[in-house]
Design an enzyme around this catalytic site. Structure first.
Site, PDB file in Angstrom:
ATOM      1  CD  GLU A  84      15.573  -1.665 -27.383  1.00 46.11           C
ATOM      2  OE1 GLU A  84      15.037  -2.458 -26.573  1.00 46.11           O
ATOM      3  OE2 GLU A  84      16.676  -1.121 -27.176  1.00 46.11           O
ATOM      4  CG  HIS A  85      12.192  -0.083 -23.787  1.00 50.03           C
ATOM      5  ND1 HIS A  85      11.928  -0.564 -22.526  1.00 50.03           N
ATOM      6  CD2 HIS A  85      13.544  -0.130 -23.920  1.00 50.03           C
ATOM      7  CE1 HIS A  85      13.064  -0.880 -21.923  1.00 50.03           C
ATOM      8  NE2 HIS A  85      14.063  -0.614 -22.746  1.00 50.03           N
ATOM      9  CD  GLU A 162      17.422  -1.279 -20.384  1.00 51.70           C
ATOM     10  OE1 GLU A 162      18.347  -1.671 -21.110  1.00 51.70           O
ATOM     11  OE2 GLU A 162      16.290  -0.979 -20.827  1.00 51.70           O
TER      12      GLU A 162
END
Length: 990
Positions: A84-85, A162
């Site tokens: 996703e990143h 994160e």
């Protein structure tokens, strides 16, 4: 409810080969919904929802792919999240790493994404005339992403940052313990976030090429047949269809079968266990969790919704009411969560008091007593019908959703529900199936429950640790005789079914609006003790209203003790009203009560029909304030814990807090409040409340489906109560209610405030550049600086330099002053991080000077689009108006005025402003830097970190004492009102 009308085919239709295989023009929508909808299925299997809104001032799109971290390879935890990143960092057609985000930023937009257990969602919003270009870039995420070796290596740091941000988060820690206890071979047990260890160090040690695995994952799972796309734009449905066909038909259909997990995640021995978890913060909770089958297919009958409604009810006779009476609990939540692919959980979560922690088994028994009562009573058709009525009412008068929210919600629903029902399905539980309710209720039994208790007091007993977050936990079996007492529990006479809801509105009439109705709020009553503003809505045409009452008394913030007394008064008031208010909230009538520095503020919003009934009940409680001593003790302890827990908040939150503490004229620190709590007693709160309500000034704003006469009547009701106090004899003076002001930094000032933090691995640097008092010109200029800096700042400090996951730049606009701040939460020392921020600003000055004029104009237009975006709901419009009233500025056309100035700003003006206020050696530059410095060391470090050169700290003057710093600073003036309206309150006779 109505059916969206079919639209005519466009004359410029794409060739037949580009035709969708399915086109639906019968999307069920709300009666008042003016948007047009169309459903499509493309030849590649992609499901699409098109939304045409010619009046939209924002366009948006979202795409969901039905794969999430439960599909991670077992040897690469976090790969779905990492994928996703990476999709943001360049595609074959648009290879620049920040090309997508730059396009959006210069087009008044932004984007985001999230990875869930079973789904990954991507979404963006943009100026309407930039939708085509944004969609083209967006589509390439799913067609040909690059996954360059350089970006792959760097972005692992962002994923790790994160994860480190979440390490002290009890929400993440508790969730992962629950996953860890699932069957090791079940996908539910996976670690979804990923970190540097799982995505870099371990794979390297096993000769696994993570980039190759990313490419494989995308190739395997990112298939059009498990994707859903939603797009909203000002274009017609045919035009939107053409855009989507052209750009998204290329996504490959790999005929992927959606993964499913029909096996339940927990082994049999996990049921009947108590899991004790030690949190970071001082919190206490009990969760009773039942694993169920997937109930998605029963969305039209909603057996889980029926039981959630009753078990989570907060009125008389509820579980919560009984537990509060016993002093064991403050709050309770219940709900069912489907996985949509095999299983689900029905959870009952209880927020425990200290005494409640000692009665966990008794609390669990009360829950099972309630469930047994439900079995004996059987499903009630009238309760189901009431829920149906509430859902129909909510859908019928559904507010217009923000475009990005609309498409983001839609792509989730499209994965679950038929396309034609995608809007109505969440409101559609109208098939009476008592057999399903009984069936689900039979699953909620002691033998199928897991008990999870969270408290810091368990630390001595917990000898196990979850591997990723190192959360301490322990497991014991529930005693057999205890389980038997739960299974054979007698009925509890205090537990009863909810009564019929008297707050369900019956009058949905819209009042006529006079032809000469004012455009903005006007004052309809103004006395020394009460000022009332009113504006009848003539835009949204819904039977809804909002009213707020700002009750001011200068004693509320006199010192830390009074500040605490005010806070306790508000907590107790909300607590007293809870049972009464719950039915109102179910009927979409909400009351919020908030403490503020000048007193209290309460707002009623929702359907206008029963608002006066709720107001009268509130006034009764306000002016006849009483306290239950047991609840006082419980809530005092809860407030003290919340003050203590602040130390475990994120470093960036600490940096924001300390900046406000340094610059706000009068602000009490958390530690000052905590010390003063020793003096807070039952009698003191009672006496404070009596004094507070005996001498008030109240400012009221009434907006929505309320006529001037009705507003005048409401004002009269409030005025009658106020006149019965001492307020009319000795009213609050206007100068006793002046707004807080901001301390002023001088040109050339450069200060540093440093604070240590022991709870987080990450540190934080905040560079604040004060830019002067608020005026229309200063406001729009700092907004333009923020607009121009935002994307390149993020790209440089986060994407390229990988300083940390949290990188933010934006405007700080408080207490009449303006400024720009850049915040970076990082594993690196704040001094080094600030050096990199300064380096970015210095480098970017040259970029701004060399910026082509058309690019600068794009930034101006992007900012204008954001500023001129209209409120989408009654509450948003109310909030915009009330913001001006509360600040006593009354500039109701602020956005238009600021944009008019924006249009006249030349590039030379902007460069000059940037050089003066932002650039390193600017003649008007005023800096206050806040550093939150982590005291944790990296346990996994194999060698000492290389020293880094820091070049800019010597110019700062350290702040060692906040009082001394404030004592030598001037204050900015309070922003003057735009309209000639005298300050609220009594006039001095001097």
């Amino acid at each position: 409810m109505t059916i969206a009308e079919s639209s005519q085919k466009s004359a410029t239709r794409k060739p037949d080969s580009m035709e969708p295989i399915l086109r639906l023009n019968n999307i069920e929508k709300s009666l008042q919904d003016t948007r047009d909808y169309r459903g499509l299925q493309l030849e590649n299997g992609l499901k699409v929802l098109l939304i045409s809104d010619p009046n939209t001032d924002v366009s948006a799109a979202a795409l969901s792919v039905q794969v999430g971290h439960m599909s991670d390879p077992t040897n690469l935890p976090g790969l779905a999240h990492f994928c996703e990143h990476m999709l943001f960092l360049g595609t074959e057609k648009y290879p620049h790493e920040n090309g997508y985000t730059t396009y959006l930023s210069q087009s008044g937009g932004s984007s985001n994404a999230a990875t869930y257990p079973l789904m990954t969602k991507y979404h963006f919003h943009v100026a309407p005339d930039k939708l085509d270009g944004a969609l083209d870039r967006f589509a390439q995420f799913f067609i040909a992403p690059l996954f360059t070796p350089s970006a792959t290596e760097r972005e692992i740091n962002a994923v790790n940052s994160e994860h480190e941000k979440n390490l002290p988060s009890d929400l993440w820690r508790i969730k992962q313990v629950n996953r860890h206890l699932a069957k090791p071979d079940h996908a539910y047990s996976k670690f979804g976030s990923g970190n540097k260890t799982t995505l870099s160090e371990i794979p390297k040690s096993k000769n696994i090429d993570v980039r190759d695995e990313l490419l494989k994952f995308h190739k395997q799972w990112y298939s059009a047949n498990i994707m859903c796309l939603a797009v909203i734009g000002k274009e017609s449905l045919d035009e939107l269809e053409g855009m989507v066909l052209e750009k998204f038909s290329e996504i490959e259909n790999k005929n992927v079968k959606v993964p499913g997990w029909p096996r339940h995640p927990y082994a049999e021995e996990r049921y009947g266990q108590k899991v004790k978890i030690v949190p970071i913060k001082d919190i206490r909770s009990l969760t009773i969790s039942f694993t169920t089958d997937d109930l998605t297919q029963f969305y039209k009958s909603g057996p889980d919704n029926y039981l959630t409604h009753l078990i989570g009810h907060e009125g008389k006779g509820s579980i919560l009411s009984e537990l509060r009476r016993l002093g064991w609990c403050n709050d309770l939540m219940a709900g069912h969560q489907n996985t949509q692919n095999g299983f689900g959980f029905f959870d009952i979560v209880v927020d425990l008091t200290q005494e409640g922690l000692e009665h966990v088994d008794d609390i669990v028994k009360i829950v099972f007593q309630y469930l047994e009562m439900l079995r004996k009573e059987g499903p009630k058709k009238w309760i189901f019908d009431e829920c149906v009525k509430l859902n129909e009412m909510r859908f019928r008068f559904k507010e217009k959703e923000q475009p990005e929210n609309l498409v983001t919600h839609a792509v989730s629903s499209m994965q679950i529900f038929p396309l034609e029902e995608v809007l109505i399905a969440p409101y559609l539980s109208n098939e009476w199936r008592p057999d399903l309710i009984k069936g689900l209720l039979d699953e909620l039994v002691p033998s199928k429950s897991r008990i999870v208790i969270v408290s810091q007091s368990f630390e001595p007993d917990c000898d196990l640790a979850e591997p990723y977050y190192k959360t301490k936990y322990g497991i014991t079996r529930v005693a057999k005789d205890t389980v038997q007492s739960w299974e054979n529990c007698e009925l509890n006479e205090n537990l009863k079914l909810a009564l019929p809801n008297s707050f369900i509105p019956t009058n949905f009439d819209i009042s006529d609006v006079p032809a000469d109705a004012p455009k903005h709020p006007t004052i309809i009553l103004d006395t020394p003790i009460l000022r009332v503003w009113h504006k009848q809505d003539n835009q949204f045409n819904k039977p809804k209203a909002c009213m707020t009452f700002d009750m001011s008394n200068p004693i509320a913030y006199l010192d830390p003790l009074n500040c605490n007394l005010n806070h306790m008064m508000v907590m107790l008031l909300k607590d007293q009203l809870n049972e009464y208010l719950y039915d109102a909230e179910l009927a979409s009538l909400k009351l919020s009560v908030m403490g503020k520095s000048c007193g209290i503020d309460f707002t009623i919003r929702g359907f206008s029909d029963k608002q006066v009934v709720l107001l009268e009940k509130l006034l009764d409680h306000l002016f006849d304030f009483s306290i239950d001593e047991k609840r006082f003790d419980i809530l005092k302890e809860e407030y003290v814990r919340s003050l203590k827990n602040f130390k475990a908040e994120q470093p960036y939150q600490h940096s924001i807090y300390y900046l406000a503490l340094l610059l706000t004229e009068n602000a009490w620190a958390n530690m000052e409040l905590l010390d003063a709590m020793e003096l807070v007693t039952y009698d003191r709160v009672l006496n404070f409340a009596k004094e507070f309500f005996q001498r008030l000034h109240t400012e009221c704003f009434i907006f929505g489906n309320v006529t001037k006469q009705q507003a005048t009547d409401i004002a009269g009701r409030v005025n009658t109560r106020l006149e019965a106090t001492n307020a009319s004899k000795l009213p609050i003076l206007a100068r006793q209610m002046l707004k807080k002001r901001e301390y002023k930094l001088l040109a050339g000032d450069s200060y540093l405030f440093e604070k240590e933090n022991e709870f987080h691995k990450s540190s934080c640097a905040q560079l604040y550049l004060q830019c002067g008092a608020q005026t229309d010109h200063t406001n729009i200029m700092v907004n333009l600086v923020s607009q121009v800096l935002s994307e390149p700042c993020y790209d440089c400090l986060r994407t390229k330099e990988q300083l940390g996951y949290i990188v933010f730049s934006g405007v700080r606009k408080v207490n009449g002053a303006n400024g720009i701040r850049i915040i970076v939460q990082s594993a690196k020392h704040p001094s080094y991080v600030e050096d990199r921020i300064e380096n970015f600003l210095q480098t970017y000055l040259q970029v701004i000077e060399d910026m082509p004029l058309d690019e600068f104009e794009r930034h101006k237009e992007a900012l204008a689009v954001k500023k001129l975006e209209k409120p989408k709901t009654i509450f948003q419009q109310f909030s915009q108006f009330y913001g001006e009233i509360a600040m006593q500025t009354y500039h109701f056309e602020r956005e238009e005025a600021e944009v008019a100035i924006l249009r006249k700003i030349s590039k030379a003006d902007f460069v000059d402003y940037f050089k003066k206020f932002i650039a390193k050696d600017g003649e008007e530059r005023r800096v206050l830097s806040v550093h939150i410095v982590s005291q944790q060391t990296d346990e996994n470090a194999t060698s000492e970190a290389e020293p880094v050169e820091i070049t800019n700290m010597e110019r700062h003057k350290p702040i060692s004492d906040i009082v001394t710093f404030k004592s030598c600073k001037e204050l900015y003036p309070i922003a003057l009102p735009f309209l000639d309206i005298k300050a609220k309150g009594a006039r001095s006779k001097l």
